[in-house]
Design an enzyme around this catalytic site. Structure first.
Site, PDB file in Angstrom:
ATOM      1  N   GLU A  11       0.820  -1.209   0.000  1.00 40.46           N
ATOM      2  CA  GLU A  11       0.000   0.000   0.000  1.00 40.46           C
ATOM      3  C   GLU A  11       0.858   1.266   0.000  1.00 40.46           C
ATOM      4  O   GLU A  11       0.582   2.221  -0.729  1.00 40.46           O
ATOM      5  CB  GLU A  11      -0.956  -0.006   1.195  1.00 40.46           C
ATOM      6  N   HIS A  33      -5.298  -6.014 -10.892  1.00 38.08           N
ATOM      7  CA  HIS A  33      -4.724  -6.996  -9.975  1.00 38.08           C
ATOM      8  C   HIS A  33      -4.358  -8.282 -10.702  1.00 38.08           C
ATOM      9  O   HIS A  33      -3.511  -9.044 -10.229  1.00 38.08           O
ATOM     10  CB  HIS A  33      -5.700  -7.295  -8.833  1.00 38.08           C
TER      11      HIS A  33
END
EC number: 3.4.24.-
Length: 529
Positions: free
Chosen positions: A366, A451
């Site tokens: 992140e 993703h």
């Protein structure tokens, strides 16, 4: 309501007459172009303000250890940014001296577009004024919701057929009471008010004292800070005998299973001790002993990895100073995800499938979305979006290597519950093992989730890092440099591959090893300079 507009004086002055497209814009692949040719066709503005119809406007610069300066420049047409037009200049010249140089030694990469005058002419006089109309129409899709942080950028958009269009890039933040926020983003045709592309731009996934405490979960095992891992760095206020889960580098905020919170760091009472070491205690949650301790430690490791290995801040403030990493834990109710929203990292505590998502790997993932945002700025859709996701997965493996000397080559393996039926979220050695990701670039198709398209560069990274005389650190060295100095916001897999080759060359690493790795994932480097 006040909205954020991004205009130059020239843009306003030239907003006089919109015309229909006559022919396609002509792309110039900069790695095959000469610097003198580019200077003839585009004015170089090192102050960031466009001064001519066709210009390249300064964004940022970075000088590497070889004393080469990499200058990032955004293409503008009559003062408006050209979406897709982006250049990076590589030379011994700083941005200030670049415009005046006549040297032929300036190397470049990126794509810029010529012929926009013929195709677009001038924008209609109402082009700028209608920006708010485009924003309001986009915002209307989210009526009766908690909307904020509204932005609109008048611009030129180049579509997949190289047709140029007057357009607006619009985005809003939608805050929900029962789930993670969204940042709907779209590029809107100024003529039809229809979107060319759209996506969600939220990237998912005082006096200093020492703290002791516990961390880990049932799957990875439990450990103790101050014994198995270093003590935690805390801040203590002696006046009220309170310790804060905060230091100069990292701040941890307790969301208390809500979706909004105050911005103050977590705190606990701590009376004076002889050793100035304070027990944080622990708040067990869903099989993890202390998500707050794990978050504080993860932020420390990730920040120091970028500093120790590369001498850079993982995140920087606008003035260049180090940005404190804000880690929000205990987010939502049964929230099985984590995300970067452009300002902070947020971690759910999982539910039936996952333990709390505050592992080192998830934290590195992140936070590294922020690193990408502040360097290459890879857009979060299409092939560039897959590269964006993959770089964060690479950072997760690098953080493991930095902390314990090895990489697992799994993403999220340490947080998946045994009862979930999954042993990881993604696999870098064979991305297609998850049933959705692709292993090679020739498997990519438009609309594939970022993703899953990340599998191409994840696979590339694994192949490169496991070659003889390579390891995770060395492969990440290459990718960090490519992200900082060669990738543009609009890089394709092939263009990104050229950046990887250039980065490896700068670092003195084997180009044959890189080429064979690129070839193994069907990335075409034949056009690389």
């Amino acid at each position: 309501m006040h909205h954020n507009y991004y205009l130059s004086p020239l843009a306003v002055a030239l907003a006089l007459g919109m015309v229909s497209p006559a022919k396609a814009a002509d792309p110039i692949l900069l790695q095959n172009a000469s610097f003198s040719e580019v200077k003839q066709k585009f004015a170089l503005s090192t102050q960031g303000v466009a001064v001519a119809k066709d210009s390249l406007s300064f964004v940022s610069e970075h000088t590497d250890r070889n004393k080469v300066t990499h200058v990032r420049m955004q293409q503008k047409y009559v003062g408006f940014p050209v979406y897709g037009g982006y250049a990076i200049m590589h030379s011994m010249n700083t941005a200030k001296s670049l415009a005046a140089t006549t040297q032929s030694t300036v190397e470049m990469n990126g794509v810029v577009y010529q012929g926009l005058q013929t195709e677009l002419g001038q924008p209609d006089a109402s082009f700028v004024q209608n920006a708010d109309k485009a924003l309001q129409q986009f915002k209307a899709k989210y009526a009766n919701q908690n909307v904020g942080d509204e932005k609109v950028i008048p611009m030129v958009y180049i579509d997949k057929d190289n047709q140029a269009h007057w357009a607006y890039k619009v985005s809003i933040r939608v805050n929900h009471l029962d789930k993670a926020p969204e940042r709907p983003t779209a590029i809107i045709d100024a003529r039809t008010q229809q979107p060319f592309v759209q996506w969600n731009d939220i990237k998912t996934e005082r006096v200093s004292v020492k703290g002791s405490g516990f961390g880990g979960n049932k799957k990875m095992g439990y450990y103790e800070f101050g014994k198995d891992f270093p003590y935690l760095d805390l801040t203590r206020d002696a006046n009220n005998a309170t310790c804060y889960m905060e230091n100069e580098s990292v701040k941890v905020i307790d969301m208390k299973h809500k979706y909004s919170s105050v911005k103050a760091a977590m705190s606990f009472a701590c009376s004076t001790t002889d050793s100035d070491i304070y027990s944080t205690g622990y708040r067990e949650d869903n099989g993890a002993l202390s998500p707050s301790n794990d978050a504080l430690y993860a932020g420390y490791v990730i920040k120091h990895m970028y500093t120790d290995w590369y001498g850079v801040n993982v995140l920087s403030n606008s003035n260049g100073s180090p940005m404190q990493l804000v880690m929000r834990v205990h987010y939502g109710d049964g929230y099985e995800n984590a995300y970067w929203d452009g300002e902070q990292m947020t971690f759910g505590c999982g539910d039936r499938m996952m333990y709390p998502l505050v592992s080192l790997g998830v934290g590195a993932h992140e936070i590294s979305h922020g690193f990408t945002e502040q360097h290459s700025g890879l857009e979060y859709y299409g092939q560039s979006g897959g590269m964006n996701e993959s770089f964060s997965d690479m950072a997760a493996q690098a953080a493991e290597h930095y902390s314990v000397g090895k990489s697992s080559w799994q993403i999220g393996g340490e947080i998946m519950k045994e009862s979930s039926g999954y042993d990881a979220l993604r696999y870098m050695d064979k991305p297609s093992r998850d049933g959705e990701s692709i292993d090679t670039a020739d498997e990519y198709y438009s609309g594939l989730d970022v993703h899953y398209s990340s599998g191409v560069y994840n696979h590339l990274f694994y192949i490169l890092a496991t070659k003889p005389n390579w390891d995770t650190r060395k492969a990440f060295d290459v990718m960090v440099k490519a992200n900082m100095d060669y990738w543009t916001p609009y890089s394709s897999f092939d263009e990104g591959g050229c950046g990887v080759l250039s980065a490896a060359k700068d670092l003195g690493f084997s180009l044959n090893d890189v080429k064979s790795s690129l070839q193994a994932v069907a990335i075409n480097y034949s056009k690389c300079h």
